[in-house]
Design a protein around this motif. Sequence first.
Motif, PDB file in Angstrom:
ATOM      1  N   ASP A 125       3.618  16.812  11.275  1.00 27.36           N
ATOM      2  CA  ASP A 125       4.475  18.000  11.213  1.00 27.36           C
ATOM      3  C   ASP A 125       5.892  17.670  10.775  1.00 27.36           C
ATOM      4  OD1 ASP A 125       2.260  19.261  12.111  1.00 27.36           O
ATOM      5  OD2 ASP A 125       3.087  19.944  14.019  1.00 27.36           O
ATOM      6  N   GLN A 126       6.524  16.713  11.429  1.00 21.28           N
ATOM      7  CA  GLN A 126       7.896  16.333  11.105  1.00 21.28           C
ATOM      8  C   GLN A 126       7.973  14.867  10.662  1.00 21.28           C
ATOM      9  OE1 GLN A 126      10.434  18.504  11.031  1.00 21.28           O
ATOM     10  NE2 GLN A 126       9.008  20.119  11.642  1.00 21.28           N
ATOM     11  N   GLY A 127       6.857  14.310  10.246  1.00 18.37           N
ATOM     12  CA  GLY A 127       6.818  12.905   9.894  1.00 18.37           C
ATOM     13  C   GLY A 127       6.261  12.692   8.506  1.00 18.37           C
ATOM     14  N   PRO A 128       5.719  11.519   8.272  1.00 18.29           N
ATOM     15  CA  PRO A 128       5.292  11.159   6.915  1.00 18.29           C
ATOM     16  C   PRO A 128       4.028  11.880   6.465  1.00 18.29           C
ATOM     17  CG  PRO A 128       4.667   9.456   8.457  1.00 18.29           C
ATOM     18  CD  PRO A 128       5.520  10.419   9.232  1.00 18.29           C
ATOM     19  N   LEU A 129       3.811  11.820   5.178  1.00 19.26           N
ATOM     20  CA  LEU A 129       2.537  12.176   4.571  1.00 19.26           C
ATOM     21  C   LEU A 129       1.822  10.854   4.306  1.00 19.26           C
ATOM     22  CD1 LEU A 129       1.957  14.841   1.843  1.00 19.26           C
ATOM     23  CD2 LEU A 129       0.892  12.615   1.628  1.00 19.26           C
ATOM     24  N   LYS A 157       1.957  20.400   4.534  1.00 26.11           N
ATOM     25  CA  LYS A 157       3.422  20.333   4.575  1.00 26.11           C
ATOM     26  C   LYS A 157       4.039  21.708   4.279  1.00 26.11           C
ATOM     27  CE  LYS A 157       4.496  16.051   5.585  1.00 26.11           C
ATOM     28  NZ  LYS A 157       5.215  15.755   6.853  1.00 26.11           N
ATOM     29  N   LEU A 158       3.454  22.446   3.346  1.00 21.49           N
ATOM     30  CA  LEU A 158       3.937  23.790   3.057  1.00 21.49           C
ATOM     31  C   LEU A 158       3.635  24.736   4.213  1.00 21.49           C
ATOM     32  CD1 LEU A 158       2.879  24.145  -0.693  1.00 21.49           C
ATOM     33  CD2 LEU A 158       5.189  23.826   0.193  1.00 21.49           C
ATOM     34  N   ASP A 159       2.453  24.608   4.775  1.00 25.56           N
ATOM     35  CA  ASP A 159       2.014  25.463   5.878  1.00 25.56           C
ATOM     36  C   ASP A 159       2.995  25.407   7.048  1.00 25.56           C
ATOM     37  OD1 ASP A 159       0.612  26.836   7.853  1.00 25.56           O
ATOM     38  OD2 ASP A 159      -1.224  25.669   7.641  1.00 25.56           O
ATOM     39  N   VAL A 160       3.462  24.206   7.389  1.00 24.60           N
ATOM     40  CA  VAL A 160       4.267  24.019   8.597  1.00 24.60           C
ATOM     41  C   VAL A 160       5.754  24.332   8.383  1.00 24.60           C
ATOM     42  CG1 VAL A 160       4.959  21.579   8.358  1.00 24.60           C
ATOM     43  CG2 VAL A 160       4.321  22.491  10.624  1.00 24.60           C
ATOM     44  N   LEU A 161       6.143  24.678   7.168  1.00 26.77           N
ATOM     45  CA  LEU A 161       7.561  24.937   6.903  1.00 26.77           C
ATOM     46  C   LEU A 161       8.114  26.109   7.712  1.00 26.77           C
ATOM     47  CD1 LEU A 161       7.938  24.441   3.036  1.00 26.77           C
ATOM     48  CD2 LEU A 161       8.999  23.080   4.854  1.00 26.77           C
ATOM     49  N   GLU A 164       4.984  26.682  12.109  1.00 26.42           N
ATOM     50  CA  GLU A 164       3.656  26.803  12.725  1.00 26.42           C
ATOM     51  C   GLU A 164       2.579  26.406  11.735  1.00 26.42           C
ATOM     52  OE1 GLU A 164       1.118  30.047  15.403  1.00 26.42           O
ATOM     53  OE2 GLU A 164       3.018  30.604  14.477  1.00 26.42           O
ATOM     54  N   LEU A 165       1.708  25.494  12.131  1.00 20.91           N
ATOM     55  CA  LEU A 165       0.589  25.072  11.297  1.00 20.91           C
ATOM     56  C   LEU A 165      -0.590  26.000  11.592  1.00 20.91           C
ATOM     57  CD1 LEU A 165      -0.201  22.793   9.265  1.00 20.91           C
ATOM     58  CD2 LEU A 165      -1.174  21.570  11.216  1.00 20.91           C
ATOM     59  N   PRO A 210      -8.063  27.187  10.828  1.00 19.29           N
ATOM     60  CA  PRO A 210      -7.429  27.969   9.752  1.00 19.29           C
ATOM     61  C   PRO A 210      -6.560  27.132   8.822  1.00 19.29           C
ATOM     62  CG  PRO A 210      -7.325  29.166  11.819  1.00 19.29           C
ATOM     63  CD  PRO A 210      -7.848  27.808  12.151  1.00 19.29           C
ATOM     64  N   GLU A 211      -5.854  26.142   9.386  1.00 20.01           N
ATOM     65  CA  GLU A 211      -5.002  25.319   8.535  1.00 20.01           C
ATOM     66  C   GLU A 211      -5.825  24.444   7.587  1.00 20.01           C
ATOM     67  OE1 GLU A 211      -4.987  23.268  12.677  1.00 20.01           O
ATOM     68  OE2 GLU A 211      -4.985  25.316  11.839  1.00 20.01           O
TER      69      GLU A 211
END
Length: 251
Positions: A125-129, A157-161, A164-165, A210-211
């Motif tokens: 969520d707030q870390g690396p890919l 990464k776009l989803d969680v912007l 919420e994922l 869903p994600e």
Amino acid sequence: MIGLLRRLRRPAPFIEDVLWHAVRTDTAWTAALDDARADRLRALTARFLHEKTITPLAGLKLDDAQRVQLAALCSLPLLEFGETGLRGWSQLIVYPDAFRVQRTHTDAAGVLHEWEDDLSGEAWDQGPLILSWADVQADLAEPDAGFCVAVHEMAHKLDVLDGELDGTPPLPREWHARWARDFQRAYDDFCMQVDLGRETALDPYAAEAPEEFFAVTTEYHFSAPDVLAASLPKVAEHLHRFYGPSPFARR
């Protein structure tokens, strides 16, 4: 003040012509883009390389072309969304092959379950890919097979912007409501098909959550758009609007 002005006037990130030409022609997704969208992808790829640290692990070595190729694949979902989609993280970690992670889950009865997963990619969520280089290479070898792990993880990464994922990226309010409705209906129906043991045109992994449904359908938008449109037409319409036309869309 002079130092500040110099920083403000720094040239935009840039990829050398020879390097970009090699990557564009050797990568099916970029080779299929029209010139205008390819130029936009080039700028996004340069921005990605400027903002993100690419860290190969376990003895893996990546040359300049491979780094640009990775950045370009990760930037494909940003063609319409723009560089805002790069917010919130700073590192791309690349393993030579699938990597193992330890999972834990406490069920409703309070029992702790532990297991290991072998993954081709992961997005914190707030870390690396995190990507598997072997899986990236497999995607490049069969670009129309419905898979692209780099695109899949960038969808997360776009989803969680929006914080919420949940399978819904940041959207204008009116579009958000229609997206949530259409995706939920499609997801529920897809899960029913999987639960009944029926063969599905899309990877059954899309039924995990869903994600994951959003991320898997994103892969199909870029790599097998005809399959997606035939199976989930409303989802395909939303993704076409969100990402722009697939590089492999029939002209």
